[in-house]
Design an enzyme around this catalytic site. Structure first.
Site, PDB file in Angstrom:
ATOM      1  N   PRO A 299       9.130  11.740  86.365  1.00 49.14           N
ATOM      2  CG  PRO A 299       8.855   9.429  86.277  1.00 49.14           C
ATOM      3  CD  PRO A 299       9.220  10.535  87.198  1.00 49.14           C
ATOM      4  CE  LYS A 303       8.094  18.582  79.064  1.00 49.79           C
ATOM      5  NZ  LYS A 303       7.983  18.497  77.618  1.00 49.79           N
TER       6      LYS A 303
HETATM    7  P1  FAD Z   1      22.386   9.847  82.454  1.00 51.75           P
HETATM    8  O1  FAD Z   1      21.560   9.295  81.375  1.00 51.75           O
HETATM    9  O2  FAD Z   1      22.212   9.313  83.831  1.00 51.75           O
HETATM   10  O3  FAD Z   1      23.893   9.658  82.003  1.00 51.75           O
HETATM   11  C1  FAD Z   1      24.984   9.788  82.881  1.00 51.75           C
HETATM   12  C2  FAD Z   1      26.076   8.838  82.459  1.00 51.75           C
HETATM   13  O4  FAD Z   1      27.184   9.027  83.299  1.00 51.75           O
HETATM   14  C3  FAD Z   1      25.650   7.389  82.613  1.00 51.75           C
HETATM   15  O5  FAD Z   1      25.909   6.692  81.423  1.00 51.75           O
HETATM   16  C4  FAD Z   1      26.472   6.890  83.777  1.00 51.75           C
HETATM   17  O6  FAD Z   1      26.790   5.516  83.662  1.00 51.75           O
HETATM   18  C5  FAD Z   1      27.700   7.780  83.679  1.00 51.75           C
HETATM   19  N1  FAD Z   1      28.441   7.947  84.927  1.00 51.75           N
HETATM   20  C6  FAD Z   1      27.971   8.046  86.177  1.00 51.75           C
HETATM   21  N2  FAD Z   1      28.969   8.199  87.053  1.00 51.75           N
HETATM   22  C7  FAD Z   1      30.100   8.206  86.339  1.00 51.75           C
HETATM   23  C8  FAD Z   1      31.475   8.325  86.682  1.00 51.75           C
HETATM   24  N3  FAD Z   1      31.866   8.455  87.953  1.00 51.75           N
HETATM   25  N4  FAD Z   1      32.387   8.294  85.699  1.00 51.75           N
HETATM   26  C9  FAD Z   1      32.002   8.132  84.396  1.00 51.75           C
HETATM   27  N5  FAD Z   1      30.729   8.025  84.011  1.00 51.75           N
HETATM   28  C10 FAD Z   1      29.779   8.058  84.981  1.00 51.75           C
HETATM   29  N6  FAD Z   1      12.901  10.302  82.005  1.00 51.75           N
HETATM   30  C11 FAD Z   1      11.759  10.383  81.372  1.00 51.75           C
HETATM   31  O7  FAD Z   1      11.467  11.445  80.829  1.00 51.75           O
HETATM   32  N7  FAD Z   1      10.904   9.299  81.314  1.00 51.75           N
HETATM   33  C12 FAD Z   1      11.229   8.088  81.885  1.00 51.75           C
HETATM   34  O8  FAD Z   1      10.472   7.134  81.791  1.00 51.75           O
HETATM   35  C13 FAD Z   1      12.430   7.986  82.564  1.00 51.75           C
HETATM   36  N8  FAD Z   1      12.773   6.820  83.150  1.00 51.75           N
HETATM   37  C14 FAD Z   1      13.943   6.769  83.844  1.00 51.75           C
HETATM   38  C15 FAD Z   1      14.291   5.598  84.497  1.00 51.75           C
HETATM   39  C16 FAD Z   1      15.464   5.535  85.261  1.00 51.75           C
HETATM   40  C17 FAD Z   1      15.828   4.249  85.970  1.00 51.75           C
HETATM   41  C18 FAD Z   1      16.284   6.679  85.362  1.00 51.75           C
HETATM   42  C19 FAD Z   1      17.551   6.648  86.199  1.00 51.75           C
HETATM   43  C20 FAD Z   1      15.944   7.842  84.678  1.00 51.75           C
HETATM   44  C21 FAD Z   1      14.775   7.900  83.922  1.00 51.75           C
HETATM   45  N9  FAD Z   1      14.405   9.075  83.248  1.00 51.75           N
HETATM   46  C22 FAD Z   1      13.253   9.138  82.601  1.00 51.75           C
HETATM   47  C23 FAD Z   1      15.234  10.248  83.222  1.00 51.75           C
HETATM   48  C24 FAD Z   1      16.101  10.322  81.975  1.00 51.75           C
HETATM   49  O9  FAD Z   1      16.451   9.041  81.554  1.00 51.75           O
HETATM   50  C25 FAD Z   1      17.304  11.162  82.348  1.00 51.75           C
HETATM   51  O10 FAD Z   1      16.839  12.459  82.655  1.00 51.75           O
HETATM   52  C26 FAD Z   1      18.392  11.226  81.281  1.00 51.75           C
HETATM   53  O11 FAD Z   1      19.020   9.982  81.150  1.00 51.75           O
HETATM   54  C27 FAD Z   1      19.409  12.298  81.647  1.00 51.75           C
HETATM   55  O12 FAD Z   1      20.543  12.184  80.848  1.00 51.75           O
HETATM   56  P2  FAD Z   1      21.981  12.499  81.429  1.00 51.75           P
HETATM   57  O13 FAD Z   1      22.906  12.301  80.291  1.00 51.75           O
HETATM   58  O14 FAD Z   1      21.956  13.801  82.132  1.00 51.75           O
HETATM   59  O15 FAD Z   1      22.226  11.419  82.566  1.00 51.75           O
HETATM   60  C1  DHB Z   2       7.326   7.425  78.889  1.00 57.16           C
HETATM   61  C2  DHB Z   2       7.919   7.871  80.023  1.00 57.16           C
HETATM   62  C3  DHB Z   2       7.414   8.970  80.667  1.00 57.16           C
HETATM   63  O1  DHB Z   2       8.004   9.432  81.770  1.00 57.16           O
HETATM   64  C4  DHB Z   2       6.289   9.611  80.195  1.00 57.16           C
HETATM   65  O2  DHB Z   2       5.788  10.668  80.855  1.00 57.16           O
HETATM   66  C5  DHB Z   2       5.696   9.161  79.047  1.00 57.16           C
HETATM   67  C6  DHB Z   2       6.222   8.060  78.389  1.00 57.16           C
HETATM   68  C7  DHB Z   2       7.885   6.246  78.190  1.00 57.16           C
HETATM   69  O3  DHB Z   2       8.809   5.634  78.742  1.00 57.16           O
HETATM   70  O4  DHB Z   2       7.415   5.907  77.108  1.00 57.16           O
END
Ligand code: FAD
Ligand code: DHB
Length: 400
Positions: A299, A303
């Site tokens: 993180p 990105k």
């Molecule tokens: P996701 O947001 O994971 O969405 C996938 C969706 O699919 C979810 O809603 C899930 O419930 C659903 N799903 C899963 N399996 C199934 C299934 N079998 N059937 C139906 N639905 C399903 N990025 C940052 O840049 N900064 C941060 O601080 C940060 N903190 C994070 C903290 C956590 C705990 C996590 C897990 C990620 C974090 N990230 C962070 C990363 C960022 O949130 C993700 O890159 C972003 O959510 C990606 O989006 P996505 O839609 O690809 O996946």
């Molecule tokens: C936040 C998360 C990140 O991963 C980062 O690099 C900067 C800010 C946030 O949750 O605000």
């Protein structure tokens, strides 16, 4: 069994799935989204908070940016703090006037799901036993997604499946073994993050390098701070009462210039492990993977969410070309197009992580090297411009 039919079957109502469904709708393409969590859960799940300029522009241009424009905090820089001093990286000057916007991921999710549902879009929440079939290159039947909703079995057939179900989803593992190549690095640390009812102690983010480990000061609003500290991935959150977290934050963020960290009640806390992960290719037959289903970044560069948005923009354009002209060229190129940008963002996220964290086993040489790098990045216009360019976001269409 209830049978349904759509053009694009989307698994996952995270940023990737919802942005894709929204963009397809604007192109006149029908989709159905299925999600195994409840609507409330996905709309309250605390995750990322930094939106690149391109993500903001996309939301505004496609009509889902009203609240974001009103409530988002626009920043034109970030701070790097090390050796008890703060150094500002000025995006306004270094990144052609582009900025970032602080707006929580779950607020993005709310805006998108509201827009989809208001436009008559179909999102099935709380589904169970999801499986995907018939997407292989030579399958003679249409791709299908099977699931249960309220105990009843459903089959959704579609022209294509978009696997937007995150890192732990079922789409990627449904691709036969041997097709995907995995590139991975697991880091020997995690982030402990808190939300606190405290006005942010800095107008812009502070990324801090410290001999006790990395710390980050971010925010969600003028009254809510979001703070992180590097910790061990095996750490138990129960060993971290609020007072211990604040003490560690005070130490790691300390300066010699009288700056003060404001405390407040902690309303949420959690530990996130860190990894870099990419699969190649991001597609197989009629299955297209997007967002965390295809790649994970640590993180530190903020990105993850932005990369998910970049993928589905490429995918929406490819589907649009297919339905308008029958041409499959952009669909065939999907993975190659995305991966050019994905790898650059992987590089940047790895670099920020390596520069700012303490690695077990590193010695005094490595720490001096990290400090030299920070000194260089904050002292050289070329180096700080490179950070700024990557942080505000590389062009969304880099690979096309
Ligand atoms: P996701 O947001 O994971 O969405 C996938 C969706 O699919 C979810 O809603 C899930 O419930 C659903 N799903 C899963 N399996 C199934 C299934 N079998 N059937 C139906 N639905 C399903 N990025 C940052 O840049 N900064 C941060 O601080 C940060 N903190 C994070 C903290 C956590 C705990 C996590 C897990 C990620 C974090 N990230 C962070 C990363 C960022 O949130 C993700 O890159 C972003 O959510 C990606 O989006 P996505 O839609 O690809 O996946
Ligand atoms: C936040 C998360 C990140 O991963 C980062 O690099 C900067 C800010 C946030 O949750 O605000």
């Amino acid at each position: 069994m209830k049978n349904m039919r759509t053009q694009i079957g989307i698994v996952g109502a995270g940023p990737a799935g919802l942005v894709l469904s929204h963009l397809l709708h604007l192109e006149g393409i029908e989709s159905v989204v299925i999600e195994n969590r409840s609507r409330q859960y996905v709309e309250e799940r605390v995750r990322a908070g930094v939106l690149e300029q391109g993500t903001v522009d996309m939301m505004v241009e496609t009509g889902v940016g009203e609240r974001l424009k009103r409530e988002g905090l626009v920043h034109y820089g970030v701070n790097l703090r090390f050796s008890r001093r703060t150094h500002h990286i000025n995006f306004a000057e270094l990144a052609g006037g582009q900025g970032i916007t602080i707006y929580a991921q779950h607020e993005v999710i709310k805006d998108l799901s509201n827009a989809r549902l208001a436009a008559g879009g179909q999102i099935f929440y709380e589904v169970e036993d999801v499986s995907v079939d018939n997407f292989e290159p030579h399958s003679s039947s249409k791709p299908s997604i099977r699931f249960r909703k309220d105990g009843e079995p459903y089959e959704l057939t579609s022209d294509f499946i978009a696997g937007c179900d995150g890192f732990h989803g079922i789409c990627r593992p449904s691709i036969p073994s041997g097709v995907l190549e995995v590139f991975e690095r697991v880091y020997p640390f995690a982030w402990l993050g808190i939300l606190a009812e405290a006005p942010p102690s800095s107008e812009e983010l502070i990324y801090a390098y410290h001999e006790r480990g990395f710390a980050l000061l971010s925010m969600r609003s003028p009254t809510i701070s979001r703070l992180y500290i590097q910790c061990s991935p095996e750490e138990d959150i129960l060993n971290w009462p609020d007072a211990r977290i604040w003490e560690e934050l005070h130490r790691r963020l300390a300066t010699d210039d009288g700056w003060k960290l404001t405390e407040g009640p902690v309303t949420q806390k959690g530990i996130t492990p860190m990894r870099s992960f990419v699969i190649e290719p991001m597609q197989y037959g009629k299955m297209f993977l997007a967002g965390d289903a295809a790649h994970i970044v640590p993180p530190t560069g903020a990105k993850g969410l932005n990369l998910a948005v970049a993928d589905v923009r490429v995918l929406a354009r490819a589907f649009s070309e297919f339905y308008k002209s029958g041409r499959t060229h952009l669909l065939e190129e999907y993975s190659r197009t995305c991966l050019r940008r994905v790898w650059k963002v992987q590089r940047f996220s790895w670099w920020m992580t390596s520069m700012l964290h303490l690695f077990e086993g590193d010695n005094a040489f490595d720490q001096r090297r990290q400090l030299a790098e920070l000194d260089y990045v904050t002292g050289s216009r070329a180096a700080s411009q490179s950070l700024a360019e990557n942080y505000v976001g590389l062009p969304m269409d880099w690979g096309s």
